[in-house]
Design an enzyme around this catalytic site. Sequence first.
Site, mmCIF file in Angstrom:
data_model
loop_
_atom_site.group_PDB
_atom_site.id
_atom_site.type_symbol
_atom_site.label_atom_id
_atom_site.label_comp_id
_atom_site.label_asym_id
_atom_site.label_seq_id
_atom_site.Cartn_x
_atom_site.Cartn_y
_atom_site.Cartn_z
ATOM 1 N N GLU B 45 0.872 -1.181 0.000
ATOM 2 C CA GLU B 45 0.000 0.000 0.000
ATOM 3 C C GLU B 45 0.901 1.221 0.000
ATOM 4 O OE1 GLU B 45 -2.615 -0.446 3.362
ATOM 5 O OE2 GLU B 45 -3.003 -2.509 2.773
ATOM 6 N N ASP B 56 -4.448 9.813 10.592
ATOM 7 C CA ASP B 56 -3.118 9.296 10.886
ATOM 8 C C ASP B 56 -2.523 9.832 12.176
ATOM 9 O OD1 ASP B 56 -2.379 7.485 8.702
ATOM 10 O OD2 ASP B 56 -2.789 9.235 7.445
#
Lengths: 393, 255
Positions: B45, B56
């Site tokens: 990914e 995040d």
Amino acid sequence: MKYKVNEKGYYGDFGGAYIPEMLYPNVEELRQNYLKIIDDADFQKEFHQLLKDYVGRPSPLYLAKRYSERYGANIFLKREDLNHTGAHKINNTIGQILLAEKLGKKRIIAETGAGQHGVATATVCALRNLECVIYMGEVDIERQAPNVARMKMLGAKVVPASSGSKTLKDATNEAMRDWINNPVDTHYIIGSVVGPHPYPDMVAIFQSIISEETKKQLLAQTGSDQPDYVLACVGGGSNAMGMFYHFMDDENVKLIAVEAAGKGVSSGFSAATTYLGKEGVLHGSRSILMQTEDGQVVEPHSVSAGLDYPGIGPQHAHLFKTGRGQYVSITDEESLEAGLLCTKLEGIIPAIESAHALAYLEKMEFKAGENVVVCLSGRGDKDLDTYIKYFNL
Amino acid sequence: MNRIKKLFQEKKNILSIYYTAGYPNTGDTIQIAEALEKSGADMLEIGFPYSDPVADGPVIQASSKQSLDQGMTLKLLFEQLKDLRKTVTIPVLLMGYVNPVLQFGVEKFCEACAEVGVDGCIVPDLPMVEYEEFYKDCFEKHNLSNVFLITPQTAEERIHKIDGLTNGFIYLLSSSATTGKNLEVGNTTEAYFSRIKNLNLKNPTMIGFGISDKQTFDKACSYANGAIIGTAFVKAIADGNLEESVRTFMKKFKA
């Protein structure tokens, strides 16, 4: 109703809920319940009681005589600066804290730029005895020290946001991250008409008390509830949306939204979103934002922490795109000069945010007898340092 | 056949690695992919960085910022991936936020993915309704899998809807958290993983967020088709010799 939100959460091309799955249950819970809760008679009663007895509403609509002489029109100031905690922000936090209680939330988080929303959130958390965490950019913590002290005194934990430009945008990112990590017991009180649907609509509804009162007050003072112009400053745009809300469908009332040009719209240090921005997604909704060709958000600049934001709420984007609202901008210097002028003419020290709206009066031409309402969204106590430095007072 | 589908048909205990494109250096994107395949990664990914990555944690935020500061863009990433399929054979997904995709142009983005041999995408802030209405046809036309996330709070009805919309795998978050939190598999997490396993979804599942060592990886594999490692890997390649860092990191999982 053509400027209000549709059943999919959109205002024309703008709005929606662009959020990671982690936030979906929270936002969906809100979406399904907010109108039901707000429309409930008991909620309305408690909300209006607190606005009256605790916030001090209705806020006056003041016909500013010396301003009126200067500009040759009737200049009215909607005195949101006289609210408890010193700005319009508390209208929204009172509404959202009651709503959070109905949803059974135990912990409140919020972002803040100038600290006004942070103080307003910390205040209602103290009032209702709920845990409170405020995210604030490191730069803003420095330039808005009195508000940081207020929040701490009110029992809130102030967490510095140290990423990016260390201002409002980054504080919002940190608050969203907190919400992702605390999905069940926490309510996020967003302070402006931004964020995923239903936030822009919910905040607009709570702030709409500003124009609701203004209409009644205008009718009593002028014999008509429709002014010729309504002006307000726009960062994310909550005071402007509150000020525009009940005038949006009165198409003969001109709506003027004043953005922060910073050091000038072409200087590279600006927050004039509609001038510099393009359509895109920021903080959960499709709107207009300042960004690079690659879709990276551009750091804004404004002397006013409350307007230092690279986007605008989706409803504003819609008013801008449809031409219903006129979006203009005022520089740092022009706003500070306007703040001093307001102080000298009317004996009111305005927040630098609100001074942006006042500054635009200098650029307009009025016909005698025209009625103009400016939203004086907050008081300038928090900005004294900035004023003192600029004017060598 | 799409490489992702083929992988899930042929293998169990799939190890997928996330890394940020253009980190630690702008030119490292392909080299990392090659080194990972050589060291036994099953799937990749590649994150295209965004200035405001709200899902995040600090490590991936910092890698994104460094990558952007060094000049990474989505356009540059596609240029870097031009010869991807000359050396890399495992499935590759692109992962990132929706705004850079919108500015690049959705149609153009899908075309570019297909052209360089990208097999799928993960765009966490692209809502399911928007995907269905505006993106799905374009993704399918270019044989791209769009991967959705689910969390312990995702309702069952919604999981089935997601299962119907996707055709690669489902990204199972071990908890509602930003990236980089450690996985503590307690009773509630196990109950959640078992619940998902028993739904008999048509898509395979991969567990992500909080996998950092062999023990957590094995645990995840007992409930799903494999697991995704991001933060721990990004941390591991921060400095030192890149190929060596990748090899050392991967050894931990292949023992």
